[in-house]
Design an enzyme around this catalytic site. Structure first.
Site, mmCIF file in Angstrom:
data_model
loop_
_atom_site.group_PDB
_atom_site.id
_atom_site.type_symbol
_atom_site.label_atom_id
_atom_site.label_comp_id
_atom_site.label_asym_id
_atom_site.label_seq_id
_atom_site.Cartn_x
_atom_site.Cartn_y
_atom_site.Cartn_z
ATOM 1 N N HIS A 4 0.797 -1.226 0.000
ATOM 2 C CA HIS A 4 0.000 0.000 0.000
ATOM 3 C C HIS A 4 0.833 1.282 0.000
ATOM 4 O O HIS A 4 0.503 2.259 0.676
ATOM 5 C CB HIS A 4 -0.960 -0.004 1.174
ATOM 6 C CG HIS A 4 -2.057 -1.029 1.066
ATOM 7 N ND1 HIS A 4 -2.549 -1.461 -0.142
ATOM 8 C CD2 HIS A 4 -2.746 -1.717 2.029
ATOM 9 C CE1 HIS A 4 -3.502 -2.356 0.067
ATOM 10 N NE2 HIS A 4 -3.631 -2.541 1.366
ATOM 11 N N HIS B 91 -9.626 2.159 -0.317
ATOM 12 C CA HIS B 91 -9.670 1.075 0.663
ATOM 13 C C HIS B 91 -10.842 1.239 1.633
ATOM 14 O O HIS B 91 -10.677 1.144 2.856
ATOM 15 C CB HIS B 91 -8.351 1.016 1.435
ATOM 16 C CG HIS B 91 -8.008 -0.354 1.933
ATOM 17 N ND1 HIS B 91 -8.888 -1.123 2.654
ATOM 18 C CD2 HIS B 91 -6.878 -1.098 1.815
ATOM 19 C CE1 HIS B 91 -8.314 -2.271 2.979
ATOM 20 N NE2 HIS B 91 -7.095 -2.283 2.464
ATOM 21 N N GLU C 63 -11.483 -3.816 -3.307
ATOM 22 C CA GLU C 63 -10.464 -2.914 -3.824
ATOM 23 C C GLU C 63 -10.225 -3.202 -5.303
ATOM 24 O O GLU C 63 -9.582 -4.185 -5.656
ATOM 25 C CB GLU C 63 -9.169 -3.080 -3.030
ATOM 26 C CG GLU C 63 -9.323 -2.872 -1.531
ATOM 27 C CD GLU C 63 -8.241 -3.584 -0.753
ATOM 28 O OE1 GLU C 63 -7.055 -3.225 -0.911
ATOM 29 O OE2 GLU C 63 -8.571 -4.515 0.013
#
Length: 345
Positions: A108, A177, A312
């Site tokens: 991420h 997210h 996602e």
């Protein structure tokens, strides 16, 4: 008719964090300049009662101290990159190791990904546009990257558009997210009255550290088969191999394309809310909050394990190290452009 209003959500390190309310007759979305995040999303149930169906917090300190990315934009690279490194144009790039025990992989965007940045806002028709400039070699990634995220609300739909340009070859993978529970905060609980359908024939095979092996698993006759809809009971979640819940990449298409596709359909049989997710991305990461530990969120609601789900829309994890996957390379003569639409009924 979409109405947009602006205010101050919080103050972070002396900087006012703005909140933008984007409202139609059927949806109210609140978006922050911190993390370009979706702080809340109100939609009506079968009786017309509005409730917030996403997780989140009431102040920036909680987003930071509780280590959460709820509703934030993930970048430069959403998902994992194995061994926190990749090669591009015969040059090796090292990233921050933040995933694994001990930390071994990147995930991420690294230590201070896009979810920690303060974005520059601009009100547009039907929504708000947020821009962030990621400098060359930020978190180890090459190229100065200018990213624009647009949130738009029209009638019963929330649309997120992701755009980016670079001055040097780089890799990029962006997603939002958000975690959803369609029962809403007034009836927050387990997912066991939620049915999910994902029209995908394959999931990516991963090793015990959730890194793709490069192989595809046929979902037929497995717990991964969500093509006809599955009710997310504790029993079903316990059947999922290896993780006691879903945290898997569902393949929507095997090459990059601008064609939009249905990624998932979720329905709560308690509230009657239905959400359909459409995307131009080649996959959707389906995650059932398997490691949530009971953090207290908005309105004092406790976010327990498997009380919400994430969808996602993104490129495949570890694509920079997998040339057989759809390419995530962005060059100076091209533009990153992807969309995700969340439609409510």
């Amino acid at each position: 008719m979409t109405e947009i209003t602006a205010g101050i959500f919080d103050n972070y390190n002396g900087i006012d964090i703005q909140i933008f309310t984007i409202q139609s007759k059927n949806i109210v979305a609140n978006v922050l300049t911190y993390g370009a995040l979706l702080q809340s999303l109100f939609v009506p149930d079968k009786n017309g009662a509005f409730d917030d169906v996403t997780t989140g917090f009431d102040n920036i300190e909680d987003y930071n101290n509780k280590g959460r990315k709820d509703g934030s934009i993930m970048g430069r690279y959403a998902g994992r990159i194995s061994n926190a490194s990749f090669s591009l144009n015969d040059q090796e790039y090292e990233l921050f190791k933040i995933n694994g025990d001990p930390p071994k992989h990147s995930i991420h965007g690294g230590q201070f990904g896009f979810h920690t940045k303060i974005w520059t806002p601009k009100i547009i028709t039907n929504g708000v546009e947020l821009t962030y400039i990621s400098e060359d070699m930020e978190e180890g990634y090459p190229g100065t990257l200018t990213v624009t995220i647009t949130y738009e609300v029209v009638e019963n739909e929330l649309k997120i558009t992701y755009k980016a340009v670079t001055d040097k070859d780089t890799v990029i993978n962006l997603t939002n997210h958000a975690y959803f529970n369609l029962d809403g905060h007034s009836n927050w609980g387990k997912l066991n009255r939620h049915e999910i359908r994902i029209p995908s024939d394959f999931v990516l095979e991963t090793d015990d550290e959730s890194i793709p092996t490069g192989e595809f698993i046929d979902v037929s006759r497995t717990a991964f088969d969500l093509r006809n809809g599955v009710l997310l009971t504790d029993q079903i979640l316990g059947f999922v191999p290896g993780s006691n819940g879903y945290d898997h990449t569902y393949v929507l298409k095997t090459e990059a394309s601008s064609v939009e596709k249905l990624a998932a359909r979720v329905e709560s049989f308690s509230s009657g809310r239905v959400m359909e997710v459409y995307t131009t991305q080649p996959s959707v990461q389906f995650y059932t909050a398997n490691i949530f530990t009971g953090q207290v969120g908005k309105e004092g609601v406790v976010y327990e394990k498997q009380s919400c789900l994430a969808l996602e829309t993104q490129f495949f994890p570890d694509s920079p190290n997998r040339p057989e996957f759809p390419s995530t390379v962005l060059t100076p003569d091209s533009e990153f452009f992807e969309t995700a639409r969340f439609v409510f009924f």
